[in-house]
Design a protein around this motif. Structure first.
Motif, PDB file in Angstrom:
ATOM      1  N   VAL A 272       4.037  -2.948 -10.847  1.00 32.26           N
ATOM      2  CA  VAL A 272       4.659  -1.965  -9.295  1.00 32.26           C
ATOM      3  C   VAL A 272       3.933  -0.848  -9.066  1.00 32.26           C
ATOM      4  O   VAL A 272       3.059  -0.286  -7.923  1.00 32.26           O
TER       5      VAL A 272
ATOM      6  N   MET B 204       0.158  -1.220  -8.519  1.00 31.59           N
ATOM      7  CA  MET B 204       0.020  -2.013  -7.146  1.00 31.59           C
ATOM      8  C   MET B 204       0.286  -0.509  -6.064  1.00 31.59           C
ATOM      9  O   MET B 204      -0.596  -0.206  -5.085  1.00 31.59           O
ATOM     10  N   MET B 205       1.539   0.129  -6.505  1.00 30.65           N
ATOM     11  CA  MET B 205       1.505   1.451  -5.385  1.00 30.65           C
ATOM     12  C   MET B 205       0.527   2.159  -5.196  1.00 30.65           C
ATOM     13  O   MET B 205       0.069   2.867  -4.562  1.00 30.65           O
TER      14      MET B 205
ATOM     15  N   SER C 133      -2.451   0.857  -3.613  1.00 28.93           N
ATOM     16  CA  SER C 133      -2.287   1.187  -2.331  1.00 28.93           C
ATOM     17  C   SER C 133      -2.874   2.386  -1.831  1.00 28.93           C
ATOM     18  O   SER C 133      -3.247   3.059  -0.890  1.00 28.93           O
TER      19      SER C 133
ATOM     20  N   GLU D 299      -0.675  -4.027   2.978  1.00 29.11           N
ATOM     21  CA  GLU D 299      -0.428  -3.298   1.329  1.00 29.11           C
ATOM     22  C   GLU D 299       0.862  -3.713   0.896  1.00 29.11           C
ATOM     23  O   GLU D 299       0.734  -4.087   0.290  1.00 29.11           O
ATOM     24  N   LEU D 300       1.689  -3.157   1.645  1.00 29.12           N
ATOM     25  CA  LEU D 300       3.123  -3.352   1.146  1.00 29.12           C
ATOM     26  C   LEU D 300       3.791  -4.824   1.550  1.00 29.12           C
ATOM     27  O   LEU D 300       4.216  -4.576   0.347  1.00 29.12           O
TER      28      LEU D 300
ATOM     29  N   GLU E 208       2.324  -7.005   0.794  1.00 32.78           N
ATOM     30  CA  GLU E 208       1.359  -7.883  -0.108  1.00 32.78           C
ATOM     31  C   GLU E 208       2.297  -7.352  -0.953  1.00 32.78           C
ATOM     32  O   GLU E 208       2.574  -8.767  -2.475  1.00 32.78           O
ATOM     33  N   ILE E 209       2.617  -6.575  -1.897  1.00 31.08           N
ATOM     34  CA  ILE E 209       3.445  -5.610  -2.521  1.00 31.08           C
ATOM     35  C   ILE E 209       4.573  -6.407  -2.797  1.00 31.08           C
ATOM     36  O   ILE E 209       5.146  -7.025  -3.789  1.00 31.08           O
ATOM     37  N   THR E 210       5.395  -6.751  -1.949  1.00 30.05           N
ATOM     38  CA  THR E 210       6.667  -7.329  -1.625  1.00 30.05           C
ATOM     39  C   THR E 210       6.266  -8.493  -1.587  1.00 30.05           C
ATOM     40  O   THR E 210       7.626  -9.118  -2.124  1.00 30.05           O
TER      41      THR E 210
ATOM     42  N   GLN F 278       4.417 -10.641  -3.397  1.00 32.43           N
ATOM     43  CA  GLN F 278       3.852 -10.127  -4.819  1.00 32.43           C
ATOM     44  C   GLN F 278       5.704 -10.395  -6.417  1.00 32.43           C
ATOM     45  O   GLN F 278       5.882 -10.892  -6.658  1.00 32.43           O
TER      46      GLN F 278
ATOM     47  N   LEU G  38      -3.370  -7.309 -10.081  1.00 33.86           N
ATOM     48  CA  LEU G  38      -1.711  -7.619  -8.622  1.00 33.86           C
ATOM     49  C   LEU G  38      -2.801  -6.458  -8.438  1.00 33.86           C
ATOM     50  O   LEU G  38      -2.602  -6.187  -6.509  1.00 33.86           O
TER      51      LEU G  38
ATOM     52  N   VAL H  94      -3.890  -6.402  -3.830  1.00 28.04           N
ATOM     53  CA  VAL H  94      -3.526  -5.306  -2.994  1.00 28.04           C
ATOM     54  C   VAL H  94      -4.675  -4.197  -2.487  1.00 28.04           C
ATOM     55  O   VAL H  94      -4.437  -4.142  -0.782  1.00 28.04           O
TER      56      VAL H  94
END
Length: 139
Positions: A14, A17-18, A21, A31-32, A34-36, A38, A92, A96
């Motif tokens: 995470v 990924m953050m 982004s 992007e948010l 996509e993170i969610t 995944q 990942l 993102v």
């Protein structure tokens, strides 16, 4: 739990990924999402406690405000993420970066940094990048 020293493998994914982004200082909704997405769908996150998301995001943003924060973040990731998941983290991050259809210069730089920090082979990284580009291609 100490926010800066205790990260699960999923927290590390995470965080990568953050940071991808946030790299261009413009965290996009795509992007948010996509993170969610995944987190909600990939097997590596099957037992992930999503209550950790806010803590991990806050830690990433706090570290990014510090002078050597990015180095500290990658140190935490390397220390807590099993090596077998280094390519997963990079994949990942690529997804993102590519989700909005444009991988800008700052996103390219953070991807380079992730590759370097995780010691990824350039050929493997290129294959991962190509896969992300293919997944996020539009008509």
């Amino acid at each position: 739990m100490d926010d800066t020293t205790s990260l699960s493998a999923q927290d590390c994914l995470v965080a990568v990924m953050m940071v991808t982004s946030a790299s261009d200082e413009n965290i996009r909704t795509a992007e948010l999402l996509e993170i969610t997405n995944q987190i909600n769908h990939l097997p590596v996150f099957a037992d992930y406690d999503t209550d950790n998301l806010q803590r991990v995001a806050s830690m990433v943003f706090d570290l990014l405000e510090q002078e050597d924060g990015l180095d500290a973040l990658f140190g935490l990731v390397r220390g807590s993420l099993p090596e077998k998941l280094f390519e997963t983290a990079y994949a990942l991050a690529c997804d993102v970066a590519a989700v909005d259809g444009v991988v800008g210069q700052t996103e390219q730089r953070i991807l380079e940094e992730i590759r370097y920090e995780l010691g990824l082979d350039r050929l493997h990284a290129a294959a991962i990048e190509r896969g992300a580009r293919a997944r996020w291609m539009t008509l």
